[in-house]
Motif scaffolding. Sequence first.
Motif, PDB file in Angstrom:
ATOM      1  N   ASP A   1       0.791  -1.227   0.000  1.00 26.77           N
ATOM      2  CA  ASP A   1       0.000   0.000   0.000  1.00 26.77           C
ATOM      3  C   ASP A   1       0.826   1.281   0.000  1.00 26.77           C
ATOM      4  OD1 ASP A   1      -2.374  -1.483   0.074  1.00 26.77           O
ATOM      5  OD2 ASP A   1      -2.303  -1.602   2.264  1.00 26.77           O
ATOM      6  N   PHE A   2       2.124   1.175   0.278  1.00 25.44           N
ATOM      7  CA  PHE A   2       2.977   2.362   0.348  1.00 25.44           C
ATOM      8  C   PHE A   2       4.288   2.108  -0.389  1.00 25.44           C
ATOM      9  CE2 PHE A   2       0.240   2.659   4.072  1.00 25.44           C
ATOM     10  CZ  PHE A   2      -0.187   3.982   4.019  1.00 25.44           C
ATOM     11  N   ARG A   3       4.848   3.159  -0.951  1.00 28.11           N
ATOM     12  CA  ARG A   3       6.119   3.061  -1.668  1.00 28.11           C
ATOM     13  C   ARG A   3       7.276   3.112  -0.664  1.00 28.11           C
ATOM     14  NH1 ARG A   3       5.034   4.152  -7.212  1.00 28.11           N
ATOM     15  NH2 ARG A   3       3.038   5.201  -7.551  1.00 28.11           N
ATOM     16  N   VAL A   4       7.392   2.072   0.139  1.00 29.12           N
ATOM     17  CA  VAL A   4       8.412   2.047   1.185  1.00 29.12           C
ATOM     18  C   VAL A   4       9.818   1.938   0.605  1.00 29.12           C
ATOM     19  CG1 VAL A   4       6.837   1.090   2.891  1.00 29.12           C
ATOM     20  CG2 VAL A   4       8.177  -0.458   1.456  1.00 29.12           C
ATOM     21  N   GLU A   5       9.918   1.528  -0.660  1.00 25.02           N
ATOM     22  CA  GLU A   5      11.235   1.348  -1.282  1.00 25.02           C
ATOM     23  C   GLU A   5      12.006   2.656  -1.414  1.00 25.02           C
ATOM     24  OE1 GLU A   5       8.106   1.723  -4.537  1.00 25.02           O
ATOM     25  OE2 GLU A   5       8.330   0.663  -2.631  1.00 25.02           O
ATOM     26  N   TRP A   6      11.313   3.788  -1.338  1.00 22.04           N
ATOM     27  CA  TRP A   6      11.977   5.084  -1.478  1.00 22.04           C
ATOM     28  C   TRP A   6      12.290   5.737  -0.136  1.00 22.04           C
ATOM     29  CZ3 TRP A   6      14.106   5.858  -5.937  1.00 22.04           C
ATOM     30  CH2 TRP A   6      13.564   5.249  -7.067  1.00 22.04           C
ATOM     31  N   GLY A   7      11.945   5.071   0.952  1.00 17.89           N
ATOM     32  CA  GLY A   7      12.290   5.587   2.269  1.00 17.89           C
ATOM     33  C   GLY A   7      11.309   6.618   2.796  1.00 17.89           C
ATOM     34  N   PRO A   8      11.340   6.868   4.115  1.00 19.72           N
ATOM     35  CA  PRO A   8      10.422   7.837   4.722  1.00 19.72           C
ATOM     36  C   PRO A   8      10.835   9.272   4.420  1.00 19.72           C
ATOM     37  CG  PRO A   8      11.949   7.046   6.363  1.00 19.72           C
ATOM     38  CD  PRO A   8      12.242   6.259   5.115  1.00 19.72           C
ATOM     39  N   ILE A   9       9.854  10.150   4.364  1.00 21.64           N
ATOM     40  CA  ILE A   9      10.090  11.575   4.116  1.00 21.64           C
ATOM     41  C   ILE A   9       9.366  12.330   5.229  1.00 21.64           C
ATOM     42  CG2 ILE A   9       9.860  13.458   2.460  1.00 21.64           C
ATOM     43  CD1 ILE A   9       9.597  11.185   0.303  1.00 21.64           C
ATOM     44  N   PHE A  10      10.095  13.129   5.999  1.00 20.85           N
ATOM     45  CA  PHE A  10       9.588  13.595   7.272  1.00 20.85           C
ATOM     46  C   PHE A  10       8.921  14.970   7.254  1.00 20.85           C
ATOM     47  CE2 PHE A  10      13.056  10.602   8.215  1.00 20.85           C
ATOM     48  CZ  PHE A  10      12.357   9.677   8.976  1.00 20.85           C
ATOM     49  N   HIS A  11       9.562  15.983   6.708  1.00 18.73           N
ATOM     50  CA  HIS A  11       9.022  17.325   6.913  1.00 18.73           C
ATOM     51  C   HIS A  11       9.605  18.271   5.872  1.00 18.73           C
ATOM     52  CE1 HIS A  11      12.713  19.293   8.069  1.00 18.73           C
ATOM     53  NE2 HIS A  11      12.064  20.367   8.493  1.00 18.73           N
ATOM     54  N   ARG A  12       9.211  19.537   5.969  1.00 16.00           N
ATOM     55  CA  ARG A  12       9.889  20.657   5.308  1.00 16.00           C
ATOM     56  C   ARG A  12       9.627  21.908   6.132  1.00 16.00           C
ATOM     57  NH1 ARG A  12       8.795  24.564   1.233  1.00 16.00           N
ATOM     58  NH2 ARG A  12       6.901  23.642   0.371  1.00 16.00           N
ATOM     59  N   GLY A  13      10.633  22.744   6.293  1.00 17.99           N
ATOM     60  CA  GLY A  13      10.441  24.006   6.998  1.00 17.99           C
ATOM     61  C   GLY A  13      11.202  24.087   8.311  1.00 17.99           C
ATOM     62  N   ARG A  14      10.745  24.951   9.200  1.00 14.28           N
ATOM     63  CA  ARG A  14      11.483  25.297  10.399  1.00 14.28           C
ATOM     64  C   ARG A  14      11.204  24.328  11.545  1.00 14.28           C
ATOM     65  NH1 ARG A  14      11.818  27.904   6.626  1.00 14.28           N
ATOM     66  NH2 ARG A  14      13.454  26.351   6.331  1.00 14.28           N
ATOM     67  N   LEU A  15      12.280  23.868  12.169  1.00 12.33           N
ATOM     68  CA  LEU A  15      12.180  23.023  13.357  1.00 12.33           C
ATOM     69  C   LEU A  15      12.802  23.713  14.574  1.00 12.33           C
ATOM     70  CD1 LEU A  15      13.178  19.553  11.829  1.00 12.33           C
ATOM     71  CD2 LEU A  15      10.871  20.435  12.290  1.00 12.33           C
ATOM     72  N   ASP A  16      13.001  25.014  14.481  1.00 10.71           N
ATOM     73  CA  ASP A  16      13.696  25.751  15.535  1.00 10.71           C
ATOM     74  C   ASP A  16      12.769  26.614  16.387  1.00 10.71           C
ATOM     75  OD1 ASP A  16      12.997  27.678  13.715  1.00 10.71           O
ATOM     76  OD2 ASP A  16      15.045  28.372  13.306  1.00 10.71           O
ATOM     77  N   GLY A  17      11.475  26.380  16.301  1.00 13.30           N
ATOM     78  CA  GLY A  17      10.522  27.148  17.103  1.00 13.30           C
ATOM     79  C   GLY A  17      10.065  28.441  16.489  1.00 13.30           C
ATOM     80  N   THR A  18      10.529  28.761  15.265  1.00 14.61           N
ATOM     81  CA  THR A  18      10.145  30.026  14.638  1.00 14.61           C
ATOM     82  C   THR A  18       8.928  29.893  13.728  1.00 14.61           C
ATOM     83  OG1 THR A  18      11.669  29.691  12.775  1.00 14.61           O
ATOM     84  CG2 THR A  18      12.523  30.865  14.716  1.00 14.61           C
ATOM     85  N   ALA A  19       8.424  28.694  13.522  1.00 13.55           N
ATOM     86  CA  ALA A  19       7.259  28.501  12.650  1.00 13.55           C
ATOM     87  C   ALA A  19       6.013  29.096  13.294  1.00 13.55           C
ATOM     88  CB  ALA A  19       7.049  27.026  12.352  1.00 13.55           C
ATOM     89  N   ARG A  20       5.250  29.832  12.491  1.00 18.02           N
ATOM     90  CA  ARG A  20       3.976  30.381  12.939  1.00 18.02           C
ATOM     91  C   ARG A  20       2.788  29.679  12.279  1.00 18.02           C
ATOM     92  NH1 ARG A  20       6.942  31.453  16.089  1.00 18.02           N
ATOM     93  NH2 ARG A  20       7.729  33.450  16.820  1.00 18.02           N
ATOM     94  N   LEU A  21       3.081  28.906  11.245  1.00 21.20           N
ATOM     95  CA  LEU A  21       2.040  28.206  10.497  1.00 21.20           C
ATOM     96  C   LEU A  21       2.508  26.776  10.253  1.00 21.20           C
ATOM     97  CD1 LEU A  21      -0.606  28.248   8.766  1.00 21.20           C
ATOM     98  CD2 LEU A  21       0.827  28.936   6.832  1.00 21.20           C
ATOM     99  N   LEU A  22       1.636  25.817  10.518  1.00 19.52           N
ATOM    100  CA  LEU A  22       1.914  24.413  10.215  1.00 19.52           C
ATOM    101  C   LEU A  22       1.004  23.957   9.093  1.00 19.52           C
ATOM    102  CD1 LEU A  22       2.634  21.462  12.534  1.00 19.52           C
ATOM    103  CD2 LEU A  22       0.820  21.219  10.854  1.00 19.52           C
ATOM    104  N   VAL A  23       1.578  23.305   8.102  1.00 21.63           N
ATOM    105  CA  VAL A  23       0.832  22.741   6.988  1.00 21.63           C
ATOM    106  C   VAL A  23       0.898  21.231   7.086  1.00 21.63           C
ATOM    107  CG1 VAL A  23       0.693  22.494   4.482  1.00 21.63           C
ATOM    108  CG2 VAL A  23       1.282  24.715   5.493  1.00 21.63           C
ATOM    109  N   LEU A  24      -0.266  20.598   7.109  1.00 26.48           N
ATOM    110  CA  LEU A  24      -0.339  19.144   7.120  1.00 26.48           C
ATOM    111  C   LEU A  24      -0.787  18.677   5.741  1.00 26.48           C
ATOM    112  CD1 LEU A  24      -0.004  16.702   9.028  1.00 26.48           C
ATOM    113  CD2 LEU A  24      -2.447  16.863   9.517  1.00 26.48           C
TER     114      LEU A  24
END
Length: 274
Positions: A30-53
Amino acid sequence: MSHDFDAGYGTQPWASLVAEYPADAYPPADFRVEWGPIFHRGRLDGTARLLVLGQDPGPHEAFVRRILVGEAGQRAQGLLTRLGIERAYVMLNTYLYSVYGQRAGEQHAADAAIAAYRHRWLDALLSDGHVQAVIAFGHLADTAFRAWRATPAGHAYDGAYEHLTHPTQPDAAARGGTPFAVAMKKMLDNWNAALPRLHAAIGDPDSPRSLVLYGDELTAADHSAIPAADLPAGLPPWMTTLENWASRIGKSAEDKRANLTIVVPADLRPWRQA
């Protein structure tokens, strides 16, 4: 010359999160696991004001190891630009892997192991109160966020929330027989309805500006390129552009699944520009 790049996952809690992803929760059928997991994009330092899911990664994302960098990402980036958000955002997907098959995403929408890991990311991103608004693109992302809102950490989140039409839904609708222009206008109407609420909710955007709504059509100017600061070090500049440079090619379904073809866009080949 200085080049922007994303430093990655060297600090906590991100280092533990990327080391502890639940690979076994994603069946290869059901998933293209052969290409590996892809986690995020953007700021991880506490400066994000908007989260996109978002929902699930595609060919461009599989190559650059960041989410929402293809057509959907460029349309979403344009939406953030209208809100004055040029850097203060973070993006997360409902699934770590691209779904394989039309029904796969629906079948795993309530999987406990997938949800538990996603909740750890949402806890880490939203519990400090810095994020002022959340956008969920598509109904799977909406389902995922609502599941998190039912948790103790989710109950504590008091920012704005908008469930928006997925950026590539008009393309999917057109493949199903709906005129593309009709589907695109419907999506832009949905986005326009939410934009004033999001604009009001974000108190300190990167570049404060008056809100301008979309027209009936999505133009080239409504897209925004992916910032180099969102991508791993050393990626070539043409991977941040609006060009389509990644695709799956093959004579059979299995060959196509196992193939990721990368082509430098003809108008961006350095030897032609020298």
